[in-house]
Design a protein around this motif. Structure first.
Motif, PDB file in Angstrom:
ATOM      1  N   LEU A 187       6.229   7.213   4.884  1.00  0.00           N
ATOM      2  CA  LEU A 187       6.005   6.382   6.059  1.00  0.00           C
ATOM      3  C   LEU A 187       5.317   5.076   5.663  1.00  0.00           C
ATOM      4  N   ALA A 229      -1.281   7.982   6.362  1.00  0.00           N
ATOM      5  CA  ALA A 229      -0.194   8.946   6.470  1.00  0.00           C
ATOM      6  C   ALA A 229       0.052   9.487   5.070  1.00  0.00           C
ATOM      7  N   LEU A 282       2.796   6.763  14.482  1.00  0.00           N
ATOM      8  CA  LEU A 282       3.619   7.841  13.951  1.00  0.00           C
ATOM      9  C   LEU A 282       5.009   7.840  14.557  1.00  0.00           C
ATOM     10  N   TYR A 307      10.629   4.869   7.412  1.00  0.00           N
ATOM     11  CA  TYR A 307      10.462   6.137   6.722  1.00  0.00           C
ATOM     12  C   TYR A 307      11.805   6.641   6.217  1.00  0.00           C
ATOM     13  N   THR A 320      -5.341   7.360  15.215  1.00  0.00           N
ATOM     14  CA  THR A 320      -4.692   7.654  13.953  1.00  0.00           C
ATOM     15  C   THR A 320      -3.598   6.625  13.749  1.00  0.00           C
ATOM     16  N   VAL A 376      -1.341  13.377   8.690  1.00  0.00           N
ATOM     17  CA  VAL A 376      -2.269  12.277   8.959  1.00  0.00           C
ATOM     18  C   VAL A 376      -3.648  12.637   8.417  1.00  0.00           C
ATOM     19  N   THR A 392       5.414  14.755   6.920  1.00  0.00           N
ATOM     20  CA  THR A 392       4.342  13.759   7.050  1.00  0.00           C
ATOM     21  C   THR A 392       3.176  14.271   7.870  1.00  0.00           C
TER      22      THR A 392
END
Length: 309
Positions: A271, A220, A7, A285, A4, A237, A235
């Motif tokens: 983000l 995101a 983050l 962010y 992903t 995903v 936030t």
């Protein structure tokens, strides 16, 4: 194993830009960031509380280390006869030109549109002529674009769309997808991501960053469950198909609590991800501070800790 997006971990993060003052409703954030050979360029929004100016400017800044930024240019809301400015999108074209896509609010309405400035360098953007590239209409406001250009030369765009049939319901949002041969003339392709009833993102979703991982798109997104959470989104995903599809589905990992600031009410949104030459990432962010203002934070994530699987 699929990955992903990188983050935020919060621990080890730093303040890149502070808000204009310490009151709730004063923000520095909504970043859009890109890497170039001479460092990182960052575009962001400066905001004052409602009744005192709201989104007063988009700022373009440069950094060699990704943390300490020097202002290169600033575009005020009066440049567009706008009531407020929201998230900009900063892009460098394959020809080396610079573009700033500006989200501008139409005075006295809940309508938003996106204007484009283009120049040879970032310092020239405030002096460039503006042209409307996403007009919206009387039933839909459009803002907060995210752009990606693929190897075949196609431009892809995800934008936050707000229905305007009711003044009190205009905070609702979904993300729509569009394509273009040149990044100027866009053709809408449909909804890319929508809120889910009964979930933390039920009231609205806004894609904030898109990266390509091979043939897969990763995103995101900001989400909120209720109108009361407006301005304090968190936030999540999502994963998409090939770039030509443009639609996203929240990941299983997003069923956990979304990413949030440790300071109530927990806003962590917009983000923006920069892939670095060494294989790591730097993320930017907007996050809620203890005093209620919002600041623009950044983190460097090594490849070992960059991804939540």
């Amino acid at each position: 194993m699929h990955r992903t997006l990188p983050l935020p971990q919060w621990k080890g993060s730093a303040v890149a830009v502070g808000p204009p003052d310490t009151r709730a409703g004063a923000w520095a954030g909504a970043p859009s960031s890109i890497w170039t050979e001479d460092g990182i360029y960052l575009a962001y929004r400066v905001r004052l509380p409602v009744g005192e100016g709201r989104g007063i400017a988009n700022v373009i800044a440069h950094s060699t280390d990704g943390v300490a930024f020097t202002t290169v240019a600033e575009v005020g809301k009066d440049r567009f006869d706008a009531e407020s400015l929201e998230r900009p999108a900063l892009v460098r074209t394959p020809e080396g030109r610079w573009r700033l896509y500006v989200s501008a609010a139409t005075p006295g309405t809940k309508h938003w549109r996106v204007e484009l400035l283009e120049a040879d360098d970032p310092a020239g953007l405030p002096h460039a002529p503006a042209r409307t590239v996403l007009a919206g209409d009387e039933s839909t406001g459009v803002k907060d674009p995210v752009l990606l250009r693929t190897a075949d030369g196609t431009w892809h765009l995800w934008a936050s769309c707000h229905p305007l049939e009711s003044w009190d319901e205009a905070d609702r949002m979904s993300t729509w997808y569009a394509t273009s041969p040149d990044g100027v003339a866009w053709r809408w392709q449909g909804v890319a991501l929508a809120g889910r009833a009964g979930r933390w993102d039920a009231r609205g979703v806004r894609v904030s960053s898109v990266l390509a991982d091979g043939d897969t798109l990763l995103a995101a997104y900001d989400g909120r469950a209720t109108a009361a959470e407006n301005w304090e989104e968190r936030t999540g995903v999502a994963r998409g198909g090939r770039a030509g599809d443009g639609r996203f589905t929240p990941l299983v990992a997003a069923e956990r609590e979304p990413l949030s600031s440790p300071h109530p009410p927990g806003g962590l949104r917009y983000l923006s991800v920069v892939a670095l030459p060494g294989g790591g990432h730097r993320v930017y962010y907007e996050a809620t501070r203890a005093d209620g203002a919002h600041e623009l934070r950044t983190e460097y994530l090594t490849p070992a800790v960059s991804h939540l699987d």
